[in-house]
Design an enzyme around this catalytic site. Structure first.
Site, PDB file in Angstrom:
ATOM      1  CG  ASP A  15       5.328   4.384   0.567  1.00  0.00           C
ATOM      2  OD1 ASP A  15       6.365   4.169   1.278  1.00  0.00           O
ATOM      3  OD2 ASP A  15       4.462   3.608   0.651  1.00  0.00           O
TER       4      ASP A  15
ATOM      5  CE1 TYR B 220      -3.729   2.506   0.455  1.00  0.00           C
ATOM      6  CE2 TYR B 220      -2.326   3.068   2.215  1.00  0.00           C
ATOM      7  CZ  TYR B 220      -3.572   3.411   1.357  1.00  0.00           C
ATOM      8  OH  TYR B 220      -4.285   4.606   1.627  1.00  0.00           O
TER       9      TYR B 220
ATOM     10  CE  LYS C  70       2.444   5.246   8.327  1.00  0.00           C
ATOM     11  NZ  LYS C  70       0.976   4.654   8.886  1.00  0.00           N
TER      12      LYS C  70
END
Ligand SMILES: Cc1ncc(COP(=O)(O)O)c(C=O)c1O
Ligand SMILES: N[C@H](C=O)CCC(=O)O
Length: 432
Positions: A237, A142, A265
């Site tokens: 990623d 994702y 994050k």
């Protein structure tokens, strides 16, 4: 009705599905989500006054525990100077310097507001740099909700059973090629069949979004050399793994150098932040240095930068945080494994550092297909049994858990005990 249930009923009349991000809705585990009021250190507190031990930590950012004092202080100090300027600030320079020091493959970096923005921009840059249109992503990874990534997507998309989202045009979908994670032969075939058309391969170097799935020995190295052979860029990623698996992320832990890296994050300390960066010659095609356009009114927001800087400075100055996180991870996973043996269960646990997933399947889980073999109703019962015992897990089998250094030895022991009881309870319900 509990306060959380009342809030959820009202939310459903006002917000699609009652939540602002699908996986929060508890759809795959059943029941009604708990609404969170506050959090401190290793604990979350809900609207009904219940306390939970945190094993998600806002899906990663709260690596030092909630409301960590230096981060809180940095935000308090920053707000007195106003909240946004839409003009450059000293803190953005400091942030860029810190990131480039901590992640050596990142020579230049651009701040954005979310992980999705970071990955979306990174593939635009890869396309602009190479003059090619296609990308390769892995099934079950994702990379946020930009159109190009909602093909065989993990996380909430997998949880909701919509890995290929309606609304993505056929043309966009055609430019996203997919391969099973850990399958180098499949990647090579895609590159051969799409000769000189692939701009980049993007992957989570350790997947968190189909549950925690590790790269098999040689996989990351293989992807790196296939990119080199085919003149495609390698994008790691590291929205989840960055500053978590090591201060330089998964690329430091595995010793692989990507061309571009996406981050999020932890770099915002819990504020909405993302970033993408990499080789200077590639990043210099981003406007205004070059022609690839990417912008953001709130990008580099001073409050978010302050929170992120306090977080990253702490991680940079305290390498012992990573040793401690690894210890907590080992203790928890060893405890979970011992319980599985005691209960005669052969479920799979994937683990690295402060990320892990207990998969309700006896198969090893190295890719999307294997992750989908899990017993999801059993996971749902286990999730609620843990919640009842005050342990807050990701409400989906297809997510990694994230540990924080705020977990004490006593709390770790409590979680291990809760896990054993919850497995027994979930299985007993299964048998009835
Ligand atoms: C690996 C990865 N990339 C990208 C994203 C997207 O980030 P965001 O949710 O901040 O848009 C996420 C999380 O959602 C993620 O885990
Ligand atoms: N896996 C996602 C991010 O890490 C879960 C968070 C979300 O989509 O709301």
């Amino acid at each position: 009705m509990t306060t959380s249930e009342q809030l959820f009923e009202k939310a459903k009349t006002l917000i699609p599905g009652g939540v602002n991000s699908p996986v929060r809705a508890f759809r795959s585990v059943g029941g009604s989500p708990v609404f969170i009021k506050s959090a401190k250190g290793p604990y979350l507190y809900d609207e009904d006054g219940r306390e939970y031990i945190e094993l998600i930590n806002s899906w990663g950012p709260m690596i030092l525990g909630h409301a960590f004092e230096p981060v809180e202080k940095a935000v308090r100090d920053a707000i007195q100077y106003s909240f946004s300027f839409g003009a450059p600030t000293r803190k953005e320079v400091e942030m860029a310097e810190l990131i480039t020091n901590m992640v050596p493959s990142v020579e230049k970096v651009r701040m954005v507001n979310s992980g999705t923005e970071a990955t979306m921009a990174a593939i635009r840059v890869a396309r602009g740099f190479t003059g090619r249109d296609k990308i390769i992503k892995f099934e079950g990874c994702y990379h946020g909700h930009a159109d190009s990534f909602l093909i065989a997507a993990g996380s909430g998309a997998m949880t909701m059973g919509i890995p290929d989202s309606p609304g993505v045009t056929k043309a966009t979908a055609a430019d996203t090629l997919t391969a099973p994670f850990n399958d180098l032969a499949a990647v090579e075939k895609l590159l051969d069949n799409n000769h000189n058309q692939v701009a980049a391969i993007i992957l989570e170097p350790v997947v968190g979004n189909m549950g925690c799935v590790l790269p098999e020995p040689g996989f990351l190295e293989g992807v790196r050399s296939l990119c080199d052979k085919h003149d495609a860029l390698l994008i790691f990623d590291e929205v989840m793994t960055g500053f978590r698996l090591a201060k330089g992320g998964a690329q430091e832990r595995f010793g692989i150098t990507p061309d571009l890296t996406t981050m999020g994050k932890i770099i915002g300390g819990g504020m909405p932040v993302g970033a993408y960066g990499g080789r200077a010659d590639i990043m210099d095609i981003v406007a205004p240095a070059g022609p690839v356009y990417q912008a953001g009114t709130l990008s580099g927001n001073p409050i978010a930068m302050s929170a992120g800087l306090a977080m990253l400075h702490h991680l940079n100055d305290h390498p012992e945080v990573y040793t401690r996180l690894d210890q907590i991870g080992e203790t928890l996973v060893n405890g979970f494994r011992a319980s599985l043996v005691k209960l005669g269960l052969n479920y799979t646990i994937n683990h690295i550092g402060s990320m892990f997933t207990l998969f309700m399947t006896e198969r090893s889980v190295t890719n999307f297909t294997e992750a989908k073999s899990c017993d999801l109703p059993l996971f749902g019962r286990y999730f609620h049994a843990m919640l009842k015992r005050g342990v807050y897990l990701a409400p989906s089998q297809f997510e990694s858990l994230f540990l924080s250094v705020a977990l004490t030895d006593d709390l770790t022991a409590q979680i291990i005990q809760a896990n054993e009881e919850s497995l027994q309870e979930a299985l007993a319900e299964h048998d009835n």
